[in-house]
Scaffold this active site. Structure first.
Site: not given
Ligand SMILES: NC(=O)c1ccc[n+]([C@@H]2O[C@H](COP(=O)([O-])OP(=O)(O)OC[C@H]3O[C@@H](n4cnc5c(N)ncnc54)[C@H](OP(=O)(O)O)[C@@H]3O)[C@@H](O)[C@H]2O)c1
Length: 341
Positions: A57, A209, A211, A214
């Protein structure tokens, strides 16, 4: 915040996991140290202890930020990181599941996190090349060395995880306590094989994931103007089908006088006791919204309504085996008298 044991282990983790793929700025989205501290403080103040990162990341920036944030009280946190993804170009052994990359990657993560142990190390993604026993023994050795306490696996087909877990069990090697996968009302295909497998094999499920980047927070569907986002690709998924699901989430949220985020996360949590949503907020207000999901309950009717919009075909052999004729020939005249799952 409630705490649960992670899979078949004695490790106590918060019911919501803080994902830190938005910790850092090198990938063109996410937050700087100050923004990350605000997100982290909100999580910590509510009792969150379960943190997810990865070597990859923001090319190591996320791990450095996490290490910095937990440095005052490192042992209080359950830090999960991952190995497998490439950290150096032009080097064939700087990526993949092999032992050399595993050992180098863990050393790198320990350095960036500023710690001498990793609570949970995931294999990040299956490379379809490394022998299974090499992966399992490599992970087992790291656990025996004390550098890693528990192991997990992410983004890998069910038949492979199943073989690995069974081999580890038979050989007395360290078993996986967690699997990380993509799961939400928009992505229900893990219900075919991965979720039942994890339940059967004592593997907790951490859901990325949850959400849908988003899309299930209501901000795309309720917006009348510009949407506040750094996820430039997220709205590409807002086709008619996915929009209908997101709007169904909004409708249930309105009924409960709560936010769409809460409904999306509560739905994941009610799908199984061993399902842990990983949320990846990039600022404090988003973290506060995600944490508000704790304690939100959907009624059975509301959950069924959401699932009716977000249907998933289980496919062969599940749909075939559910057929009336097939069930009759499998169970014979005992069909009505057998207790079936
Ligand atoms: N194992 C894997 O392969 C894998 C893959 C991906 C992620 N992960 C892990 O899972 C975590 C979650 O990642 P994800 O991308 O899948 O997360 P997600 O929670 O589906 O989406 C995160 C994005 O949604 C938006 N968002 C989050 N909370 C919000 C809120 N309350 N209101 C409005 N917008 C909100 C933010 O984007 P904007 O504000 O920019 O719109 C944020 O960057 C990551 O941090 C990482 O730890 C693992």
């Amino acid at each position: 915040m409630r705490y649960k044991l992670l899979g078949r282990s004695g490790l106590r983790v918060s019911e919501i996991c803080l994902g830190t793929m938005s910790f850092g700025t090198r990938w063109g989205f996410g937050g700087d140290m100050e923004a990350c501290r605000e997100v982290f403080d909100a999580f910590r103040e509510r009792g969150g202890n379960f943190i997810d990162t990865a070597n990859k990341y923001h090319e190591g920036e996320s791990e450095r930020i996490v290490g910095n944030l937990v440095s005052d009280d490192r042992d209080r946190y359950v830090i999960a990181t991952k190995y497998s993804l490439s950290m150096a170009s032009g080097d064939p052994n700087a990526s993949g599941n092999g032992r050399k990359n595993l050992v180098r990657s863990v050393e790198g993560s320990l350095g960036r996190l500023g710690t001498d142990y990793i609570d949970l190390l995931y294999l990040h993604a299956w490379d379809f090349t490394t022998p299974e026993d090499e992966v399992l023994r490599g992970l087992d050795d790291l656990v025996r060395s004390g550098k890693v306490l528990y192991i997990g696996i992410s983004d890998t087909p069910a038949w492979i995880v199943s073989r690995l877990q069974t081999t580890a069990e038979l050989r007395g090697w360290t078993r996986f306590v967690a699997m990380q996968l993509q799961y939400s009302l928009l992505d229900r295909t893990p219900e075919r094989e991965l979720l039942p497998m994890c339940e059967k094999l004592g593997i907790g499920v951490t859901c990325w994931g949850s959400l849908a980047q988003g899309l299930l927070t209501g901000k795309y569907t309720r917006a009348t103007g510009e949407v506040d986002t750094m996820r430039t690709g997220a709205s590409d998924r807002l086709n008619d089908h996915n929009r209908a699901i997101a709007e169904a989430v909004d409708a249930v949220a309105d009924e409960l006088s709560t936010s769409s985020t809460h409904v999306a996360l509560a739905w994941v949590q009610r799908r199984g006791k061993q399902l842990f949503p990983i949320v990846g907020p990039r600022k404090r207000s988003q973290m506060d919204d995600c944490l508000g999901a704790v304690g939100v309950q959907l009624t059975d009717e509301q959950a069924q309504r959401l699932e009716a919009v977000a249907t998933v075909e289980l496919g062969f052999p599940h749909d075939f085996l559910k057929g009336e004729f097939v069930r009759k020939v499998i169970y014979g005249d005992m069909l009505d008298r057998l207790e079936l799952p």
